[in-house]
Motif scaffolding. Structure first.
Motif, PDB file in Angstrom:
ATOM      1  N   LEU A   1       4.324 -12.114  -6.905  1.00  0.00           N
ATOM      2  CA  LEU A   1       4.501 -12.515  -5.513  1.00  0.00           C
ATOM      3  C   LEU A   1       3.634 -11.672  -4.588  1.00  0.00           C
ATOM      4  O   LEU A   1       3.028 -12.190  -3.645  1.00  0.00           O
ATOM      5  N   THR A   2       3.564 -10.378  -4.868  1.00  0.00           N
ATOM      6  CA  THR A   2       2.706  -9.498  -4.072  1.00  0.00           C
ATOM      7  C   THR A   2       1.255  -9.925  -4.202  1.00  0.00           C
ATOM      8  O   THR A   2       0.519  -9.984  -3.206  1.00  0.00           O
ATOM      9  N   LEU A   3       0.846 -10.265  -5.401  1.00  0.00           N
ATOM     10  CA  LEU A   3      -0.521 -10.749  -5.629  1.00  0.00           C
ATOM     11  C   LEU A   3      -0.765 -12.030  -4.827  1.00  0.00           C
ATOM     12  O   LEU A   3      -1.827 -12.193  -4.207  1.00  0.00           O
ATOM     13  N   MET A   4       0.213 -12.923  -4.796  1.00  0.00           N
ATOM     14  CA  MET A   4       0.092 -14.158  -4.014  1.00  0.00           C
ATOM     15  C   MET A   4      -0.052 -13.847  -2.523  1.00  0.00           C
ATOM     16  O   MET A   4      -0.827 -14.505  -1.812  1.00  0.00           O
ATOM     17  N   LEU A   5       0.676 -12.854  -2.053  1.00  0.00           N
ATOM     18  CA  LEU A   5       0.563 -12.467  -0.645  1.00  0.00           C
ATOM     19  C   LEU A   5      -0.847 -11.963  -0.337  1.00  0.00           C
ATOM     20  O   LEU A   5      -1.449 -12.358   0.675  1.00  0.00           O
ATOM     21  N   TYR A   6      -1.370 -11.101  -1.195  1.00  0.00           N
ATOM     22  CA  TYR A   6      -2.739 -10.618  -0.983  1.00  0.00           C
ATOM     23  C   TYR A   6      -3.730 -11.778  -0.972  1.00  0.00           C
ATOM     24  O   TYR A   6      -4.610 -11.853  -0.106  1.00  0.00           O
ATOM     25  N   ASN A   7      -3.596 -12.689  -1.930  1.00  0.00           N
ATOM     26  CA  ASN A   7      -4.514 -13.836  -1.996  1.00  0.00           C
ATOM     27  C   ASN A   7      -4.401 -14.717  -0.757  1.00  0.00           C
ATOM     28  O   ASN A   7      -5.412 -15.192  -0.237  1.00  0.00           O
ATOM     29  N   GLY A   8      -3.186 -14.927  -0.282  1.00  0.00           N
ATOM     30  CA  GLY A   8      -3.001 -15.707   0.932  1.00  0.00           C
ATOM     31  C   GLY A   8      -3.634 -15.036   2.132  1.00  0.00           C
ATOM     32  O   GLY A   8      -4.288 -15.681   2.959  1.00  0.00           O
ATOM     33  N   CYS A   9      -3.464 -13.731   2.229  1.00  0.00           N
ATOM     34  CA  CYS A   9      -4.041 -12.977   3.341  1.00  0.00           C
ATOM     35  C   CYS A   9      -5.563 -13.091   3.326  1.00  0.00           C
ATOM     36  O   CYS A   9      -6.191 -13.322   4.369  1.00  0.00           O
ATOM     37  N   ILE A  10      -6.152 -12.968   2.156  1.00  0.00           N
ATOM     38  CA  ILE A  10      -7.608 -13.108   2.016  1.00  0.00           C
ATOM     39  C   ILE A  10      -8.047 -14.493   2.483  1.00  0.00           C
ATOM     40  O   ILE A  10      -9.013 -14.638   3.233  1.00  0.00           O
ATOM     41  N   LYS A  11      -7.324 -15.507   2.048  1.00  0.00           N
ATOM     42  CA  LYS A  11      -7.652 -16.894   2.422  1.00  0.00           C
ATOM     43  C   LYS A  11      -7.616 -17.067   3.939  1.00  0.00           C
ATOM     44  O   LYS A  11      -8.540 -17.641   4.530  1.00  0.00           O
ATOM     45  N   PHE A  12      -6.576 -16.567   4.594  1.00  0.00           N
ATOM     46  CA  PHE A  12      -6.439 -16.736   6.038  1.00  0.00           C
ATOM     47  C   PHE A  12      -7.493 -15.944   6.810  1.00  0.00           C
ATOM     48  O   PHE A  12      -7.998 -16.416   7.830  1.00  0.00           O
ATOM     49  N   ILE A  13      -7.837 -14.761   6.331  1.00  0.00           N
ATOM     50  CA  ILE A  13      -8.877 -13.974   7.002  1.00  0.00           C
ATOM     51  C   ILE A  13     -10.221 -14.683   6.884  1.00  0.00           C
ATOM     52  O   ILE A  13     -10.962 -14.802   7.868  1.00  0.00           O
ATOM     53  N   LYS A  14     -10.554 -15.170   5.705  1.00  0.00           N
ATOM     54  CA  LYS A  14     -11.818 -15.886   5.528  1.00  0.00           C
ATOM     55  C   LYS A  14     -11.878 -17.130   6.409  1.00  0.00           C
ATOM     56  O   LYS A  14     -12.920 -17.431   7.004  1.00  0.00           O
ATOM     57  N   GLN A  15     -10.766 -17.836   6.504  1.00  0.00           N
ATOM     58  CA  GLN A  15     -10.739 -19.037   7.348  1.00  0.00           C
ATOM     59  C   GLN A  15     -10.895 -18.651   8.813  1.00  0.00           C
ATOM     60  O   GLN A  15     -11.603 -19.325   9.564  1.00  0.00           O
ATOM     61  N   ALA A  16     -10.261 -17.559   9.235  1.00  0.00           N
ATOM     62  CA  ALA A  16     -10.390 -17.099  10.624  1.00  0.00           C
ATOM     63  C   ALA A  16     -11.834 -16.727  10.934  1.00  0.00           C
ATOM     64  O   ALA A  16     -12.317 -16.983  12.044  1.00  0.00           O
TER      65      ALA A  16
ATOM     66  N   LEU B   1     -12.486  -8.351  11.080  1.00  0.00           N
ATOM     67  CA  LEU B   1     -11.944  -9.179  10.003  1.00  0.00           C
ATOM     68  C   LEU B   1     -12.581  -8.809   8.668  1.00  0.00           C
ATOM     69  O   LEU B   1     -11.889  -8.743   7.651  1.00  0.00           O
ATOM     70  N   GLU B   2     -13.885  -8.548   8.665  1.00  0.00           N
ATOM     71  CA  GLU B   2     -14.564  -8.139   7.431  1.00  0.00           C
ATOM     72  C   GLU B   2     -14.003  -6.822   6.913  1.00  0.00           C
ATOM     73  O   GLU B   2     -13.823  -6.650   5.706  1.00  0.00           O
ATOM     74  N   GLU B   3     -13.713  -5.899   7.832  1.00  0.00           N
ATOM     75  CA  GLU B   3     -13.144  -4.611   7.439  1.00  0.00           C
ATOM     76  C   GLU B   3     -11.781  -4.800   6.771  1.00  0.00           C
ATOM     77  O   GLU B   3     -11.527  -4.267   5.690  1.00  0.00           O
ATOM     78  N   VAL B   4     -10.921  -5.596   7.395  1.00  0.00           N
ATOM     79  CA  VAL B   4      -9.594  -5.837   6.839  1.00  0.00           C
ATOM     80  C   VAL B   4      -9.711  -6.609   5.527  1.00  0.00           C
ATOM     81  O   VAL B   4      -9.005  -6.304   4.559  1.00  0.00           O
ATOM     82  N   LEU B   5     -10.618  -7.563   5.474  1.00  0.00           N
ATOM     83  CA  LEU B   5     -10.836  -8.324   4.246  1.00  0.00           C
ATOM     84  C   LEU B   5     -11.192  -7.385   3.095  1.00  0.00           C
ATOM     85  O   LEU B   5     -10.693  -7.542   1.978  1.00  0.00           O
ATOM     86  N   GLY B   6     -12.012  -6.385   3.366  1.00  0.00           N
ATOM     87  CA  GLY B   6     -12.373  -5.401   2.341  1.00  0.00           C
ATOM     88  C   GLY B   6     -11.154  -4.633   1.838  1.00  0.00           C
ATOM     89  O   GLY B   6     -10.977  -4.461   0.627  1.00  0.00           O
ATOM     90  N   PHE B   7     -10.312  -4.197   2.765  1.00  0.00           N
ATOM     91  CA  PHE B   7      -9.097  -3.474   2.370  1.00  0.00           C
ATOM     92  C   PHE B   7      -8.172  -4.356   1.536  1.00  0.00           C
ATOM     93  O   PHE B   7      -7.671  -3.944   0.487  1.00  0.00           O
ATOM     94  N   VAL B   8      -7.923  -5.571   2.025  1.00  0.00           N
ATOM     95  CA  VAL B   8      -6.994  -6.467   1.336  1.00  0.00           C
ATOM     96  C   VAL B   8      -7.525  -6.828  -0.049  1.00  0.00           C
ATOM     97  O   VAL B   8      -6.774  -6.863  -1.023  1.00  0.00           O
ATOM     98  N   THR B   9      -8.828  -7.048  -0.148  1.00  0.00           N
ATOM     99  CA  THR B   9      -9.437  -7.368  -1.439  1.00  0.00           C
ATOM    100  C   THR B   9      -9.284  -6.204  -2.402  1.00  0.00           C
ATOM    101  O   THR B   9      -8.949  -6.399  -3.581  1.00  0.00           O
TER     102      THR B   9
END
Length: 133
Positions: A23-38, A101-109
């Motif tokens: 579930l945690t992995l799914m949350l990270y993946n969802g966050c990545i998806k939303f940041i990329k879309q933003a 957003l790129e900075e946060v995307l790096g952390f989340v990834t």
């Protein structure tokens, strides 16, 4: 519409049968998806969609913060990073800032990739010990 129902059922089943780690992995993946879309939304000047996607990413970070086990020592190091990412998402939303957003995307990834390794190593240990989960 009928085509989406089997996929939705699959998604629901995946969430309902997932372990806490998955579930945690799914949350990270969802966050990545939303940041990329933003990020795309900012480029396309779709401010309403950008706002929605960043808010979804923020809610995921908030969920990760709430569910972080404070009794685990590393949590003391992770929480400030989650807080920083949440703050940067807010700034990105207010300023239409793709670099934030790129900075946060790096952390989340990085978090996601590390978490994926933890899950794999845990499974390998369980199978080596004969614990088929």
């Amino acid at each position: 519409m009928a085509l989406n129902k089997p996929y939705q059922a699959y998604q629901d089943n995946a969430v309902n049968t997932a372990t806490g780690g998955e579930l945690t992995l799914m949350l990270y993946n969802g966050c990545i998806k939303f940041i990329k879309q933003a990020m795309k939304d900012i480029q396309e000047k779709n401010i309403e969609a950008k706002n929605t996607n960043i808010q979804k990413a923020q809610r995921i970070i908030q969920e990760l913060m709430v569910t972080l086990d404070q009794d685990v020592a590393i949590s003391k190091q992770i929480m400030p990073l989650y807080d920083y990412m949440h703050h940067r998402l807010l700034e990105a939303n207010l300023n239409n800032d793709n670099s934030a957003l790129e900075e946060v995307l790096g952390f989340v990834t990085d978090f996601r990739d590390t978490w994926k390794q933890v899950i794999l190593q845990t499974r390998q240990k369980q199978y080596a010990q004969g614990e088929h989960v």
